[in-house]
Write a protein that holds these residues in place. Structure first.
Motif, short mmCIF file in Angstrom:
data_model
loop_
_atom_site.label_atom_id
_atom_site.label_comp_id
_atom_site.label_asym_id
_atom_site.label_seq_id
_atom_site.Cartn_x
_atom_site.Cartn_y
_atom_site.Cartn_z
N ALA A 104 -6.10 -18.03 -43.45
CA ALA A 104 -7.83 -18.75 -43.11
C ALA A 104 -7.88 -19.11 -42.20
CB ALA A 104 -8.72 -18.07 -43.39
N GLU A 105 -7.91 -20.83 -42.75
CA GLU A 105 -8.73 -21.40 -41.80
C GLU A 105 -7.57 -21.78 -40.09
OE1 GLU A 105 -7.69 -26.53 -41.49
OE2 GLU A 105 -7.21 -25.18 -43.33
N ASP A 106 -5.85 -21.57 -40.94
CA ASP A 106 -5.61 -20.66 -39.03
C ASP A 106 -5.66 -19.88 -38.18
OD1 ASP A 106 -3.72 -22.99 -40.36
OD2 ASP A 106 -2.40 -21.89 -40.49
N ALA A 107 -6.09 -18.78 -39.34
CA ALA A 107 -6.38 -17.23 -38.31
C ALA A 107 -8.12 -18.10 -37.06
CB ALA A 107 -6.89 -16.58 -39.29
N LEU A 108 -9.26 -18.68 -38.83
CA LEU A 108 -10.06 -18.83 -37.93
C LEU A 108 -10.02 -19.94 -36.17
CD1 LEU A 108 -12.20 -20.18 -40.45
CD2 LEU A 108 -12.54 -17.59 -39.35
N ARG A 109 -8.57 -20.98 -36.32
CA ARG A 109 -8.33 -21.27 -35.25
C ARG A 109 -8.40 -20.61 -34.17
NH1 ARG A 109 -4.85 -24.14 -37.60
NH2 ARG A 109 -6.80 -25.97 -38.46
N ILE A 110 -7.27 -19.83 -34.61
CA ILE A 110 -6.87 -18.68 -33.61
C ILE A 110 -7.87 -17.76 -32.79
CG2 ILE A 110 -5.38 -16.23 -33.14
CD1 ILE A 110 -3.81 -17.50 -35.19
N MET A 111 -9.24 -17.22 -33.48
CA MET A 111 -10.32 -17.16 -32.98
C MET A 111 -11.02 -17.63 -31.88
SD MET A 111 -10.92 -14.56 -36.48
CE MET A 111 -12.60 -14.34 -36.39
N LYS A 112 -11.04 -18.99 -32.55
CA LYS A 112 -11.60 -19.91 -31.34
C LYS A 112 -10.84 -19.90 -30.08
CE LYS A 112 -14.47 -23.10 -33.06
NZ LYS A 112 -14.27 -24.70 -33.74
N GLN A 113 -9.84 -20.31 -30.07
CA GLN A 113 -9.65 -20.43 -28.41
C GLN A 113 -9.48 -19.12 -27.20
OE1 GLN A 113 -4.91 -19.69 -29.64
NE2 GLN A 113 -4.52 -21.24 -30.93
N SER A 114 -9.34 -19.79 -26.56
CA SER A 114 -9.82 -19.08 -25.17
C SER A 114 -9.29 -18.49 -24.42
CB SER A 114 -9.88 -19.85 -23.96
OG SER A 114 -9.01 -20.99 -23.81
N ASP A 115 -7.93 -17.94 -24.82
CA ASP A 115 -7.42 -17.21 -24.76
C ASP A 115 -7.67 -15.93 -25.52
OD1 ASP A 115 -5.87 -18.15 -26.79
OD2 ASP A 115 -3.96 -17.75 -26.17
N ILE A 116 -6.69 -15.07 -24.97
CA ILE A 116 -6.44 -13.59 -25.81
C ILE A 116 -4.88 -13.07 -25.87
CG2 ILE A 116 -7.26 -11.15 -25.76
CD1 ILE A 116 -9.71 -11.21 -24.68
N GLY A 117 -4.74 -12.73 -27.35
CA GLY A 117 -3.48 -12.06 -27.91
C GLY A 117 -2.96 -11.25 -27.38
N PRO A 118 -1.79 -10.54 -27.91
CA PRO A 118 -1.15 -9.54 -27.52
C PRO A 118 -2.74 -8.09 -28.99
CG PRO A 118 0.20 -10.49 -29.03
CD PRO A 118 -0.90 -11.89 -28.12
N PHE A 119 -2.62 -8.75 -30.13
CA PHE A 119 -3.37 -7.94 -30.67
C PHE A 119 -4.59 -7.43 -30.50
CE2 PHE A 119 -1.60 -9.14 -34.25
CZ PHE A 119 -0.27 -8.61 -34.79
N GLY A 120 -5.44 -8.25 -29.45
CA GLY A 120 -6.58 -8.01 -29.31
C GLY A 120 -7.04 -7.40 -27.79
N VAL A 121 -5.72 -7.31 -26.78
CA VAL A 121 -5.64 -6.90 -25.82
C VAL A 121 -5.37 -5.39 -26.47
CG1 VAL A 121 -4.61 -6.28 -23.86
CG2 VAL A 121 -4.98 -8.67 -24.34
#
Length: 260
Positions: free
Chosen positions: A100-117
């Motif tokens: 959870a902690e790492d996932a929340l950190r990923i969500m705060k990043q400004s870039d969008i990953g493959p799942f998001g795209v």
């Protein structure tokens, strides 16, 4: 009994959920409660503008597909794309497979990953395809679909802000609105929106009253599934989760509106 929306609640709803020039006068739990209860009203305004843009293009001779693209673009413009960005970030967080902690950190990043795209592309394609089909049936069905989807999206946020749903972080919009809406208030708001959608659909045909009511209910149910998954995965909600919930509800409502 529902109280008349307070000016502070309306300002909170329009000031945080749209880019309309509304000055926030309060930023506390009371204003947040009123604002989230008024969220469907902000959705009504967004949906009305989206439908108006689509109808203007239709009346100027544009094809239903072009009107659908413009209609889908309006809610994104009126929210600065924050709900779509929240959906993409939520998809990246859920798809990361991290704690959870790492996932929340990923969500705060400004870039969008493959799942998001991938999620953004599929959601926007679904929205445009559904709107094009609705406009192809008639201008009234297209306009109604645009309004119902926008209102359902904000209703899903109202439901997501109900008491008992914790915040995943101690800061941010998610923390400001998490758990502020009484369960009874969320239920009454959902019932009022569903009844209003059914009444609007009845102007087209009797079966459209059932269709629009189902669109709202199924949209909220789909958003609820995402909400519960996020609470289990992240330990609560964030502003990104609220955006993801809204876009999930909007897309689901549009799909249901063109079925049958």
């Amino acid at each position: 009994m529902l109280r008349t929306p307070s000016p502070d609640g309306l300002r909170f709803a329009f000031g945080t959920l749209t880019v309309l020039p509304v000055r926030l006068t309060r930023w506390d739990r009371g204003a947040a409660r009123g604002g989230m209860l008024c969220a469907p009203l902000a959705g009504l305004a967004v949906g009305a503008v989206a439908a108006a843009v689509g109808l203007v293009l239709l009346f100027l001779g544009a094809a239903p597909l072009l009107a659908a693209v413009a209609t889908a673009a309006v809610p994104a413009a009126l929210t600065r794309g924050l709900h779509l960005d929240g959906l993409a970030d939520t998809a990246d967080g859920l798809g990361s497979g991290k704690p959870a902690e790492d996932a929340l950190r990923i969500m705060k990043q400004s870039d969008i990953g493959p799942f998001g795209v991938l999620t953004l592309v599929l959601v926007l394609l679904a929205q445009v395809a559904a709107l094009a089909q609705a406009y192809d049936a008639s201008w009234a069905r297209g306009a109604l679909a645009a309004v119902v989807s926008a209102v359902a999206a904000r209703l899903a946020m109202t439901v997501a802000a109900r008491a008992g749903v914790p915040a995943a972080r101690p800061e941010g919009l998610g923390a400001a609105v998490a758990g502020v809406v009484p369960r009874g208030g969320a239920l009454v708001t959902a019932a009022a929106v569903t009844a209003g959608a059914a009444a609007a659909g009845a102007f087209l045909a009797p079966h459209d009253a059932v269709r629009t009511a189902l669109a709202v209910l199924v949209a909220v149910a789909a958003a609820e599934l995402l909400l519960r998954r996020c609470v289990r995965r992240f330990g609560g909600v964030t502003g990104d989760v609220f955006g993801g919930v809204a876009e999930t509800a909007a897309t689901t409502a549009l799909v249901v509106m063109v079925l049958g």
